[in-house]
Write a protein that holds these residues in place. Structure first.
Motif, PDB file in Angstrom:
ATOM      1  N   ASP A 122       0.490  -1.196   0.078  1.00  0.00           N
ATOM      2  CA  ASP A 122      -0.102  -0.181  -0.182  1.00  0.00           C
ATOM      3  C   ASP A 122       0.687   1.167   0.141  1.00  0.00           C
ATOM      4  N   ILE A 123       1.785   1.527   0.026  1.00  0.00           N
ATOM      5  CA  ILE A 123       3.075   2.328   0.357  1.00  0.00           C
ATOM      6  C   ILE A 123       4.117   1.612   0.112  1.00  0.00           C
ATOM      7  N   SER A 124       5.282   2.277  -0.302  1.00  0.00           N
ATOM      8  CA  SER A 124       6.978   1.595  -0.626  1.00  0.00           C
ATOM      9  C   SER A 124       7.212   2.850   0.502  1.00  0.00           C
ATOM     10  N   LEU A 125       7.961   1.343   1.662  1.00  0.00           N
ATOM     11  CA  LEU A 125       8.758   2.024   2.088  1.00  0.00           C
ATOM     12  C   LEU A 125      10.076   2.608   1.993  1.00  0.00           C
ATOM     13  N   LYS A 126      10.594   1.727   0.467  1.00  0.00           N
ATOM     14  CA  LYS A 126      11.943   2.188   0.625  1.00  0.00           C
ATOM     15  C   LYS A 126      11.449   3.497   0.255  1.00  0.00           C
ATOM     16  N   TYR A 127      10.486   4.338  -0.685  1.00  0.00           N
ATOM     17  CA  TYR A 127      10.557   5.299  -1.298  1.00  0.00           C
ATOM     18  C   TYR A 127      11.103   6.034   0.053  1.00  0.00           C
ATOM     19  N   ALA A 128       9.933   6.130   0.837  1.00  0.00           N
ATOM     20  CA  ALA A 128       9.377   7.206   2.312  1.00  0.00           C
ATOM     21  C   ALA A 128      10.891   6.846   2.683  1.00  0.00           C
ATOM     22  N   ALA A 129      11.904   6.017   2.982  1.00  0.00           N
ATOM     23  CA  ALA A 129      12.954   6.081   3.697  1.00  0.00           C
ATOM     24  C   ALA A 129      13.680   6.952   2.778  1.00  0.00           C
ATOM     25  N   TRP A 130      14.053   6.725   1.167  1.00  0.00           N
ATOM     26  CA  TRP A 130      14.401   7.743   0.423  1.00  0.00           C
ATOM     27  C   TRP A 130      14.272   9.277   1.008  1.00  0.00           C
ATOM     28  N   LEU A 131      12.943   9.121   1.197  1.00  0.00           N
ATOM     29  CA  LEU A 131      12.624  10.871   0.899  1.00  0.00           C
ATOM     30  C   LEU A 131      13.101  11.413   2.250  1.00  0.00           C
ATOM     31  N   ALA A 132      13.314  11.206   3.409  1.00  0.00           N
ATOM     32  CA  ALA A 132      13.913  10.427   4.597  1.00  0.00           C
ATOM     33  C   ALA A 132      15.201  11.113   4.948  1.00  0.00           C
ATOM     34  N   ASN A 140      19.070  -4.201  -6.578  1.00  0.00           N
ATOM     35  CA  ASN A 140      19.025  -5.388  -5.403  1.00  0.00           C
ATOM     36  C   ASN A 140      17.758  -4.933  -5.269  1.00  0.00           C
ATOM     37  N   GLN A 141      17.211  -3.442  -5.512  1.00  0.00           N
ATOM     38  CA  GLN A 141      16.263  -3.308  -4.572  1.00  0.00           C
ATOM     39  C   GLN A 141      16.148  -3.027  -3.844  1.00  0.00           C
ATOM     40  N   LEU A 142      16.560  -2.711  -2.089  1.00  0.00           N
ATOM     41  CA  LEU A 142      16.745  -2.399  -1.047  1.00  0.00           C
ATOM     42  C   LEU A 142      17.934  -1.784  -0.806  1.00  0.00           C
ATOM     43  N   LEU A 143      17.032  -0.833   0.208  1.00  0.00           N
ATOM     44  CA  LEU A 143      17.721   0.297   0.549  1.00  0.00           C
ATOM     45  C   LEU A 143      19.145  -0.131   0.665  1.00  0.00           C
ATOM     46  N   ILE A 144      19.617   0.854   0.611  1.00  0.00           N
ATOM     47  CA  ILE A 144      21.334   1.166   0.913  1.00  0.00           C
ATOM     48  C   ILE A 144      21.631   2.643   1.500  1.00  0.00           C
ATOM     49  N   THR A 145      22.055   1.774   2.777  1.00  0.00           N
ATOM     50  CA  THR A 145      22.732   3.055   3.371  1.00  0.00           C
ATOM     51  C   THR A 145      23.500   2.957   3.633  1.00  0.00           C
ATOM     52  N   ARG A 146      24.291   4.815   3.896  1.00  0.00           N
ATOM     53  CA  ARG A 146      25.493   4.771   3.981  1.00  0.00           C
ATOM     54  C   ARG A 146      25.940   4.154   5.111  1.00  0.00           C
ATOM     55  N   GLU A 147      25.749   3.924   5.685  1.00  0.00           N
ATOM     56  CA  GLU A 147      26.505   3.682   7.044  1.00  0.00           C
ATOM     57  C   GLU A 147      26.845   1.410   7.071  1.00  0.00           C
ATOM     58  N   GLU A 170      20.527  12.129  -0.856  1.00  0.00           N
ATOM     59  CA  GLU A 170      21.085  11.061  -2.571  1.00  0.00           C
ATOM     60  C   GLU A 170      20.220  11.919  -3.555  1.00  0.00           C
ATOM     61  N   ALA A 171      20.721  12.703  -4.731  1.00  0.00           N
ATOM     62  CA  ALA A 171      19.707  13.495  -5.671  1.00  0.00           C
ATOM     63  C   ALA A 171      19.063  12.493  -6.746  1.00  0.00           C
ATOM     64  N   THR A 172      19.456  10.830  -6.475  1.00  0.00           N
ATOM     65  CA  THR A 172      18.764  10.099  -7.649  1.00  0.00           C
ATOM     66  C   THR A 172      18.588   9.157  -6.830  1.00  0.00           C
ATOM     67  N   LEU A 173      17.525   8.202  -7.023  1.00  0.00           N
ATOM     68  CA  LEU A 173      16.868   6.925  -6.987  1.00  0.00           C
ATOM     69  C   LEU A 173      17.737   5.798  -6.795  1.00  0.00           C
ATOM     70  N   LEU A 174      18.790   6.319  -6.880  1.00  0.00           N
ATOM     71  CA  LEU A 174      19.504   4.711  -7.708  1.00  0.00           C
ATOM     72  C   LEU A 174      20.700   4.950  -7.270  1.00  0.00           C
ATOM     73  N   ARG A 175      21.408   4.308  -6.463  1.00  0.00           N
ATOM     74  CA  ARG A 175      23.097   4.435  -5.829  1.00  0.00           C
ATOM     75  C   ARG A 175      23.516   4.609  -7.273  1.00  0.00           C
ATOM     76  N   PRO A 176      24.958   5.436  -7.873  1.00  0.00           N
ATOM     77  CA  PRO A 176      25.778   5.359  -8.549  1.00  0.00           C
ATOM     78  C   PRO A 176      26.945   4.346  -9.046  1.00  0.00           C
ATOM     79  N   GLU A 177      26.720   3.359  -7.846  1.00  0.00           N
ATOM     80  CA  GLU A 177      27.862   2.578  -8.025  1.00  0.00           C
ATOM     81  C   GLU A 177      27.024   1.422  -8.408  1.00  0.00           C
ATOM     82  N   CYS A 178      25.599   1.244  -8.162  1.00  0.00           N
ATOM     83  CA  CYS A 178      25.297  -0.192  -8.460  1.00  0.00           C
ATOM     84  C   CYS A 178      25.666  -0.797 -10.080  1.00  0.00           C
TER      85      CYS A 178
END
Length: 226
Positions: A122-132, A140-147, A170-178
């Motif tokens: 019903d809500i994308s938790l990963k998108y919410a985390a990116w917004l936050a 891999n469709q997982l949220l990647i944190t810096r730490e 991050e300016a973009t959703l997808l990590r450029p390293e991927c």
């Protein structure tokens, strides 16, 4: 009136969370977001509080061995987050606001919570985390944190409280390293991840629930160098 979130974040950490961020619910109205919107569930929603815990390395490094231990550790993370989120939701409602819990990402009941065909929640938790400002997406469709990279577990609270929001780090959703890595693509046992970023969630689901009997795979998380 926008409320400062310093005390709220301190409370979440005291309850056992490793990180917390606040997303402005208006971010889900962006034309770039194509998932289900929390406004459809809570029309007067103003904030999404995202909380998370870090998964211990000891259950990740042995994979694919030790999948029962890995799965059990993930479930312990889920249980921890549910307790924290429930207490926070209750506290918000005591203050006169509405609050509801979002299903924990990757929970043992994940396919029950999502649309059976699309597997969209019903809500994308990963998108919410990116917004936050908590991280960005991996191939891999997982949220990647810096730490701690993708070695995390998350949930969220939807509320009509107007909280001071964080912003994407991050300016973009997808990590450029991927783009130059592709380790998760090669490690996936059912080729659910494509080099171009396409993802087949049904293949992932069927492998875990049919082949592994409900145990979690974890290989895309295991090989991620971030």
């Amino acid at each position: 009136m926008t409320q400062d979130t310093t005390d709220l974040k301190d409370q979440v950490r005291r309850l056992g969370a490793d990180f917390v961020g606040i997303a402005d619910a208006a971010g889900f109205l962006s034309p770039d977001y194509t998932g289900n919107k929390p406004q459809d569930f809570m029309p007067r929603i103003r904030s999404v509080i995202v909380i998370g815990v870090v998964i211990p390395k000891g259950c990740v490094q042995p994979l694919p061995k030790g999948r029962p231990e890995y799965t059990n550790t993930l479930m312990a993370g889920t249980a921890t987050l549910r307790v924290i989120a429930f207490r926070l939701a209750r506290d918000l409602e005591k203050q006169g606001y509405l609050a509801a819990l979002v299903p924990t990402e990757g929970s043992e009941f994940g396919m029950w919570y999502a649309d059976r065909e699309t597997l969209r929640a019903d809500i994308s938790l990963k998108y919410a985390a990116w917004l936050a400002g908590l991280g960005s997406y991996g191939l891999n469709q997982l949220l990647i944190t810096r730490e701690t990279g993708p070695r995390i577990r998350m949930t969220a609270i939807l509320t009509d409280a107007q909280l001071s929001a964080d912003h994407p780090a991050e300016a973009t959703l997808l990590r450029p390293e991927c783009a130059g890595c592709q380790r998760c693509v090669k490690a996936c046992p059912v080729s659910a991840i494509s080099p171009d970023g396409a993802f087949r969630p049904q293949a992932c689901r069927d492998y875990m629930f049919l082949t592994l009997g409900g145990l979690r795979c974890g290989m895309c998380l295991r090989v991620c160098p971030l």
